[in-house]
Design an enzyme around this catalytic site. Structure first.
Site, PDB file in Angstrom:
ATOM      1  N   ASP A 183    -114.518  -9.315 -26.842  1.00  0.00           N
ATOM      2  CA  ASP A 183    -114.287 -10.405 -28.031  1.00  0.00           C
ATOM      3  C   ASP A 183    -112.758 -10.777 -27.502  1.00  0.00           C
ATOM      4  O   ASP A 183    -113.093 -12.038 -28.412  1.00  0.00           O
ATOM      5  CB  ASP A 183    -114.577  -9.546 -29.369  1.00  0.00           C
ATOM      6  CG  ASP A 183    -113.804  -8.304 -29.598  1.00  0.00           C
ATOM      7  OD1 ASP A 183    -112.955  -8.424 -29.014  1.00  0.00           O
ATOM      8  OD2 ASP A 183    -113.378  -8.373 -30.874  1.00  0.00           O
ATOM      9  N   THR A 184    -112.093 -10.843 -27.298  1.00  0.00           N
ATOM     10  CA  THR A 184    -110.724 -11.123 -27.739  1.00  0.00           C
ATOM     11  C   THR A 184    -109.954 -10.964 -26.748  1.00  0.00           C
ATOM     12  O   THR A 184    -110.283  -9.946 -26.108  1.00  0.00           O
ATOM     13  CB  THR A 184    -109.716 -10.776 -28.435  1.00  0.00           C
ATOM     14  OG1 THR A 184    -110.349 -10.357 -30.211  1.00  0.00           O
ATOM     15  CG2 THR A 184    -108.530 -10.603 -28.789  1.00  0.00           C
ATOM     16  N   VAL A 185    -108.642 -11.510 -26.190  1.00  0.00           N
ATOM     17  CA  VAL A 185    -107.785 -11.582 -24.876  1.00  0.00           C
ATOM     18  C   VAL A 185    -106.458 -11.136 -26.398  1.00  0.00           C
ATOM     19  O   VAL A 185    -106.524 -12.177 -26.485  1.00  0.00           O
ATOM     20  CB  VAL A 185    -107.265 -12.606 -24.021  1.00  0.00           C
ATOM     21  CG1 VAL A 185    -108.898 -12.551 -23.512  1.00  0.00           C
ATOM     22  CG2 VAL A 185    -107.456 -13.822 -24.434  1.00  0.00           C
TER      23      VAL A 185
END
Length: 577
Positions: free
Chosen positions: A394-396
């Site tokens: 969901d995220t970097v």
């Protein structure tokens, strides 16, 4: 005398190094971060340089960032180039339809600053907006889960304060990859097929053509996104928040039943804030203040002071049990209180009070796992089971340090895999679902309200030695972020591992109640002991995104060496020169 810049050792012979070792290695004996010598095996080598370093969640992004540094750009310039590329090559995880947060260290002055790049709800976003539609909670996907995306404004605002290269130039690699395509990897295809269930028809056509991911090695294009990025490169914030892009996005969201309008996009602003800080293990740790869970990171550390972490031993049953139980205490207060401080009272002073946290730390029962944990203070809403596990990339996280000692710890996100599931075809923008984290619970600090930022799990980290830069660190992973980061800090500072070893060491992830995901590289005996204490273990095989995808850069003031590390659990790569 404080050292504010890194030593340019052998600059003319600087060599780019890629953290892409094909198999495990055993490094030679050397002095490690915790002052010990270790021979722990590694999947990848640590990456070392002396003038600059980057770590990002995709090799194409890391390469773009390093080129900027080698061309004389600042750490923030490198971050913007990498963030743009990541918005294209990791579209299910982040993008210009999502949010961002960052912490900055000025190598010349030692000044610390932080940027809240999260968006707010629309003017129509009241509890009645949802209740009148027969909803008893904010949906997890769809237009009603979308708050104003803040990432683009964060890019521009960071560049205005800390950038040196032309803003448009920094987005050129992202525009090229969107317009001309980039090769689909095995990991990307697997993520698309695992997380694409909520995509709308245009999203499925692009990311799951024919019902499956694009063929391995084929070029994935999003030409509409390339055009939108080009407009941002030339027009900055206004091109996204006030021009045709905002008009198209707001009309699309309204048509899908959401609460955002063009005026909500036009009203968006980032916010420069002061990071929260606390001392632990000889470092000063800096985190984002609410509306993020950064305070839980610091209370987790503060409670750990009252337990003999080193003598418990690395990844023993006693150590893991203690860490899991302390997490539950930190999260109980987090879930009760963290919200947008501009719209709700967040009692930070009481949450971080040393005497209060000492008493909380003493609640850990060494013989039993707690199924339910109450917040330490506050009327009602005290009991929490935490949130469900989320394996949706969901995220970097991305980080950079330049030759002048400037450092950035940056994170950006769509929240769930493919965010809201809504791809707007005219702009190529995939919209996030951060608005799903509002609650409709009356009286809760995070109850939805107009122009309010949602609670955020995003928590980039930075550490200082005294007032000098020490290291950056961050990870995707929702609720697991604070857990992963503290495990890595202990691995490195207490148990003497290098950054790469610390990231690769097997981890746990405490979910709601007694549920704990744990990597199967933790020994069977330890897992049996944890089960006997009452933990509901779910062993996970291999290197999966369940446990995040951590990255970091560590600076050694004695040698002037930068050590960068990247997590093989995702597509992250580190580069240095």
């Amino acid at each position: 005398m404080k050292q504010r810049a890194f030593r340019p050792i052998l600059a003319a012979l600087a060599v780019l190094t890629l953290a892409a070792c094909a198999g495990p290695e055993t490094p030679p004996a050397e002095q490690q971060m915790g002052g010990q010598t270790t021979y722990a095996p590694q999947n990848r080598p640590d990456v070392r340089g002396t003038r600059g370093a980057v770590s990002a969640d995709h090799p194409l992004a890391a390469q773009a960032g390093l080129r900027v540094l080698q061309d004389g750009g600042t750490a923030t310039d490198a971050i913007i180039a990498m963030a743009g590329v990541l918005a294209v090559v990791r579209p299910h995880m982040n993008g210009i339809g999502g949010d961002a947060f960052a912490i900055f260290y000025d190598g010349a002055t030692g000044e610390i600053s932080a940027l809240n790049g999260s968006g707010r709800s629309g003017a129509l976003a009241t509890p009645d907006f949802f209740l009148s539609q027969g909803l008893d909670e904010v949906p997890s996907t769809g237009a009603r889960s979308v708050s104003v995306p803040g990432a683009v404004a964060a890019w521009v605002d960071a560049h205005e304060r800390y950038g040196s290269k032309p803003f448009g130039q920094l987005l050129e690699p992202a525009i090229r990859y969107a317009s001309e395509g980039f090769p689909v990897s095995t990991r990307l295809g697997m993520d698309f097929e695992a997380q694409g269930g909520a995509l709308n028809e245009p999203g499925r056509a692009l990311y799951l053509p024919g019902g499956s991911a694009p063929p391995l090695g084929s070029l994935l294009k999003n030409e509409a996104l390339g055009a939108t990025l080009a407009s941002i490169a030339h027009g900055g914030k206004d091109a996204f928040y006030r021009g045709s892009v905002a008009q198209q996005l707001s009309a699309f969201i309204e048509g899908e039943g959401g609460h955002l309008r063009a005026s909500d996009f036009a009203a968006h602003t980032s916010t420069w804030v002061t990071p929260l800080r606390n001392d632990y293990l000889g470092y000063t740790f800096l985190v984002m203040p609410p509306n993020t869970q950064g305070v839980a990171q610091l209370t987790y550390m503060e409670m750990a002071k009252d337990h003999p972490i080193e003598s418990l031993g690395h990844n023993t049953a006693a150590y893991l049990h203690t860490m899991i139980e302390l997490k539950k205490l930190a999260f109980a207060d987090r879930d009760r209180w963290v919200a947008d401080p501009a719209k709700a009272h967040v009692p930070l002073e009481r949450m971080m009070d040393r005497d209060y946290l000492r008493a909380r730390a003493a609640l850990v029962d060494p013989a039993h796992a707690a199924e339910h944990v109450a917040a330490g203070f506050g009327d009602g809403m005290e009991e929490t089971d935490g949130q469900a596990p989320d394996d949706s990339g969901d995220t970097v996280y991305l980080t950079a340090i330049d030759a002048n000692g400037n450092a950035v710890s940056w994170i950006q996100s769509n929240f769930a895999g493919f965010g809201s599931g809504l791809l707007e075809t005219g702009t190529g923008v995939l919209l996030h679902n951060r608005g799903s984290l509002y609650t409709l619970e009356h009286g809760h600090p995070n109850q939805v309200a107009p122009h309010k930022r949602p609670y955020h799990t995003l928590t980039p980290l930075m550490a200082l030695r005294g007032e000098d830069f020490a290291f950056t660190m961050g990870t995707p992973g929702g609720d697991s972020q604070t857990q992963t980061l503290l495990q890595i800090v202990h691995n490195m500072v207490v148990f003497g591992m290098t950054p790469q070893q610390a990231i690769e060491a097997p981890r746990f992830r405490s979910n709601g109640g007694l549920s704990v995901s744990i990597e199967d590289r933790v020994s069977l005996d330890v897992r049996a002991s944890l089960t006997a204490l009452g933990h509901g273990l779910s062993p996970v095989e291999g290197w999966t995104a369940t446990f995040g995808g951590a990255q970091m850069i560590f600076y050694d003031p004695e040698t002037g060496t930068l050590t960068a590390a990247a997590d093989p659990r995702r597509e992250a790569y580190a580069l240095a020169y």
